[in-house]
Design a protein around this motif. Structure first.
Motif, PDB file in Angstrom:
ATOM      1  N   HIS A   1       0.841  -1.202   0.000  1.00  0.00           N
ATOM      2  CA  HIS A   1       0.000   0.000   0.000  1.00  0.00           C
ATOM      3  C   HIS A   1       0.879   1.256   0.000  1.00  0.00           C
ATOM      4  CE1 HIS A   1      -3.523   2.446   0.794  1.00  0.00           C
ATOM      5  NE2 HIS A   1      -2.736   3.159   1.573  1.00  0.00           N
TER       6      HIS A   1
ATOM      7  N   ASN B   1      -8.637  10.615   7.426  1.00  0.00           N
ATOM      8  CA  ASN B   1      -8.086   9.341   7.906  1.00  0.00           C
ATOM      9  C   ASN B   1      -7.407   8.624   6.745  1.00  0.00           C
ATOM     10  OD1 ASN B   1     -11.061   8.928   9.864  1.00  0.00           O
ATOM     11  ND2 ASN B   1      -9.053   9.472  10.627  1.00  0.00           N
ATOM     12  N   GLY B   2      -6.223   8.123   6.992  1.00  0.00           N
ATOM     13  CA  GLY B   2      -5.519   7.371   5.960  1.00  0.00           C
ATOM     14  C   GLY B   2      -4.734   8.235   4.982  1.00  0.00           C
ATOM     15  N   ALA B   3      -4.684   9.542   5.216  1.00  0.00           N
ATOM     16  CA  ALA B   3      -3.989  10.459   4.295  1.00  0.00           C
ATOM     17  C   ALA B   3      -2.484  10.230   4.270  1.00  0.00           C
ATOM     18  CB  ALA B   3      -4.278  11.910   4.683  1.00  0.00           C
ATOM     19  N   GLY B   4      -1.950   9.696   5.378  1.00  0.00           N
ATOM     20  CA  GLY B   4      -0.507   9.477   5.451  1.00  0.00           C
ATOM     21  C   GLY B   4       0.195  10.335   6.498  1.00  0.00           C
ATOM     22  N   LYS B   5      -0.574  11.016   7.336  1.00  0.00           N
ATOM     23  CA  LYS B   5       0.018  11.924   8.327  1.00  0.00           C
ATOM     24  C   LYS B   5       0.924  11.174   9.314  1.00  0.00           C
ATOM     25  CE  LYS B   5      -4.063  13.214   9.800  1.00  0.00           C
ATOM     26  NZ  LYS B   5      -4.898  12.310   8.967  1.00  0.00           N
ATOM     27  N   SER B   6       0.389  10.113   9.891  1.00  0.00           N
ATOM     28  CA  SER B   6       1.208   9.365  10.866  1.00  0.00           C
ATOM     29  C   SER B   6       2.405   8.716  10.183  1.00  0.00           C
ATOM     30  CB  SER B   6       0.369   8.297  11.570  1.00  0.00           C
ATOM     31  OG  SER B   6      -0.646   8.899  12.346  1.00  0.00           O
ATOM     32  N   THR B   7       2.185   8.235   8.976  1.00  0.00           N
ATOM     33  CA  THR B   7       3.290   7.610   8.229  1.00  0.00           C
ATOM     34  C   THR B   7       4.408   8.626   8.004  1.00  0.00           C
ATOM     35  OG1 THR B   7       1.683   6.179   7.129  1.00  0.00           O
ATOM     36  CG2 THR B   7       3.865   6.346   6.123  1.00  0.00           C
TER      37      THR B   7
ATOM     38  N   GLN C   1       0.568   8.770  17.953  1.00  0.00           N
ATOM     39  CA  GLN C   1      -0.890   8.882  17.999  1.00  0.00           C
ATOM     40  C   GLN C   1      -1.456   8.055  19.165  1.00  0.00           C
ATOM     41  OE1 GLN C   1      -2.698   8.250  14.176  1.00  0.00           O
ATOM     42  NE2 GLN C   1      -4.705   8.903  14.907  1.00  0.00           N
TER      43      GLN C   1
ATOM     44  N   HIS D   1      -7.000  16.458  13.774  1.00  0.00           N
ATOM     45  CA  HIS D   1      -8.331  16.687  13.203  1.00  0.00           C
ATOM     46  C   HIS D   1      -9.039  17.817  13.952  1.00  0.00           C
ATOM     47  CE1 HIS D   1      -7.978  13.114  10.745  1.00  0.00           C
ATOM     48  NE2 HIS D   1      -7.670  12.401  11.797  1.00  0.00           N
TER      49      HIS D   1
HETATM   50  N1  LIG Z   1       1.246  -1.030   9.130  1.00  0.00           N
HETATM   51  C1  LIG Z   1       0.558  -0.764   8.015  1.00  0.00           C
HETATM   52  N2  LIG Z   1       0.463  -1.670   7.020  1.00  0.00           N
HETATM   53  C2  LIG Z   1      -0.218  -1.404   5.869  1.00  0.00           C
HETATM   54  N3  LIG Z   1      -0.826  -0.217   5.642  1.00  0.00           N
HETATM   55  C3  LIG Z   1      -0.763   0.708   6.605  1.00  0.00           C
HETATM   56  C4  LIG Z   1      -0.077   0.496   7.839  1.00  0.00           C
HETATM   57  N4  LIG Z   1      -0.214   1.603   8.587  1.00  0.00           N
HETATM   58  C5  LIG Z   1      -0.932   2.473   7.858  1.00  0.00           C
HETATM   59  N5  LIG Z   1      -1.270   1.944   6.664  1.00  0.00           N
HETATM   60  C6  LIG Z   1      -2.028   2.586   5.592  1.00  0.00           C
HETATM   61  O1  LIG Z   1      -1.324   3.729   5.138  1.00  0.00           O
HETATM   62  C7  LIG Z   1      -2.212   4.798   4.892  1.00  0.00           C
HETATM   63  C8  LIG Z   1      -1.810   6.009   5.703  1.00  0.00           C
HETATM   64  O2  LIG Z   1      -2.036   5.732   7.067  1.00  0.00           O
HETATM   65  P1  LIG Z   1      -1.682   6.769   8.213  1.00  0.00           P
HETATM   66  O3  LIG Z   1      -1.834   6.071   9.508  1.00  0.00           O
HETATM   67  O4  LIG Z   1      -0.381   7.405   7.906  1.00  0.00           O
HETATM   68  O5  LIG Z   1      -2.865   7.844   8.006  1.00  0.00           O
HETATM   69  P2  LIG Z   1      -3.237   9.125   8.879  1.00  0.00           P
HETATM   70  O6  LIG Z   1      -3.304  10.278   7.953  1.00  0.00           O
HETATM   71  O7  LIG Z   1      -2.331   9.221  10.045  1.00  0.00           O
HETATM   72  O8  LIG Z   1      -4.735   8.779   9.341  1.00  0.00           O
HETATM   73  P3  LIG Z   1      -5.524   9.101  10.733  1.00  0.00           P
HETATM   74  O9  LIG Z   1      -6.130  10.457  10.547  1.00  0.00           O
HETATM   75  O10 LIG Z   1      -6.563   8.030  10.772  1.00  0.00           O
HETATM   76  O11 LIG Z   1      -4.564   9.017  11.865  1.00  0.00           O
HETATM   77  C9  LIG Z   1      -3.609   4.277   5.217  1.00  0.00           C
HETATM   78  O12 LIG Z   1      -4.244   3.902   4.023  1.00  0.00           O
HETATM   79  C10 LIG Z   1      -3.353   3.075   6.097  1.00  0.00           C
HETATM   80  O13 LIG Z   1      -4.357   2.110   5.918  1.00  0.00           O
END
Ligand SMILES: Nc1ncnc2c1ncn2[C@@H]1O[C@H](COP(=O)(O)OP(=O)(O)OP(=O)(O)O)[C@@H](O)[C@H]1O
Ligand SMILES: [Mg+2]
Length: 236
Positions: free
Chosen positions: A18, A40-46, A85, A192
């Motif tokens: 992904h 949610n899922g935008a990639g912020k935590s990543t 988080q 958020h």
């Molecule tokens: N360990 C993982 N394995 C596979 N995909 C992942 C993993 N962690 C996150 N993802 C995917 O990567 C994408 C980005 O996730 P991330 O956690 O960075 O989003 P986010 O912006 O922090 O969301 P939120 O607002 O929910 O915290 C999402 O589609 C998520 O499903």
């Protein structure tokens, strides 16, 4: 003079294939306070997990002039205080005191200084009375505040907070906003909580589907209803 955070053409896919970050570039100057928003899922935590080398993608990440790579990880982690988080990822010691003391002890500071750092970090999050409590028995909001203290005790140059107000009651949220407002260091805050963003963070970066889709003054971007709506944000 180096940037506090410098990200160049960063892309990252999780092991399942992904793609979570797609060609992200971002520069943050010393002392800037920047919001990272998006659905949610935008990639912020990543993205945040790349700032101290927990995740490693393709591209370049530099913090406080240090490339984030194996040989620098010790110094990188002392310079960048990262609050996850989920506070359960941050707290692992038998007591609150030990959790907050962990960073300063690891830095090799003398016991009296460690004690001073812990007391002052717990006071900053108004959790002085919790030093002898068992971290993993605390409520979510209490854990969140202790997780923030574990990073404040390191007195980092850059503070990176992932959803700091999530789970906090109104008084704790207000206390945290006041605390962050008075801290001088560079900040990148994923949230958020757009009311907090507007109050505290003059620059806003919007992410969606692994990309940065907007970056500018918070007051300006907050006025752009179409932009907000397109990325799951609400005008307020
Ligand atoms: N360990 C993982 N394995 C596979 N995909 C992942 C993993 N962690 C996150 N993802 C995917 O990567 C994408 C980005 O996730 P991330 O956690 O960075 O989003 P986010 O912006 O922090 O969301 P939120 O607002 O929910 O915290 C999402 O589609 C998520 O499903
Ligand atoms: Mg997240």
């Amino acid at each position: 003079m180096h940037h506090s955070i410098e990200i160049e053409h960063l892309s990252f896919s999780y092991p399942d294939g992904h793609p979570a970050l797609r060609d992200v570039s971002l520069r943050i100057a010393p002392g800037e306070k920047v919001a990272l928003v998006g659905p949610n899922g935008a990639g912020k935590s990543t993205l945040i997990l790349h700032l101290n080398g927990i995740l490693r993608g393709e591209g370049r990440v530099t913090v406080c002039g240090l490339p984030v790579e194996e040989k620098n990880l010790g110094r990188v982690r002392a310079a960048v205080g990262l609050v996850f988080q989920n506070p359960d990822d941050q707290l692992f010691s038998p007591t609150v005191f030990d959790d907050v003391a962990f960073g300063p002890l690891y830095q090799g500071l003398p016991p009296a200084e460690v004690e001073r750092r812990v007391t002052s970090a717990l006071a900053a999050v108004k959790m002085e009375a919790y030093a002898r409590r068992v971290s993993h028995h605390l409520s979510v909001g209490e854990k969140k505040r202790i997780a923030i203290a574990t990073v404040l005790s390191m007195e980092p140059e850059v503070l990176v907070l992932d959803e700091p107000t999530a789970g906090l009651d109104p008084r704790a949220r207000r206390g945290l906003i006041h605390l962050l407002r008075d801290l001088p260091m560079t900040m990148l805050v994923s949230s958020h909580d757009l009311a907090m963003v507007r109050e505290l963070l003059p620059r806003m970066v919007i992410m969606d589907e692994g990309r940065i889709v907007a970056d500018g003054p918070t007051a300006e971007l907050m006025k752009d209803e179409q932009l907000l709506e397109a990325h799951g944000l609400e005008k307020m």
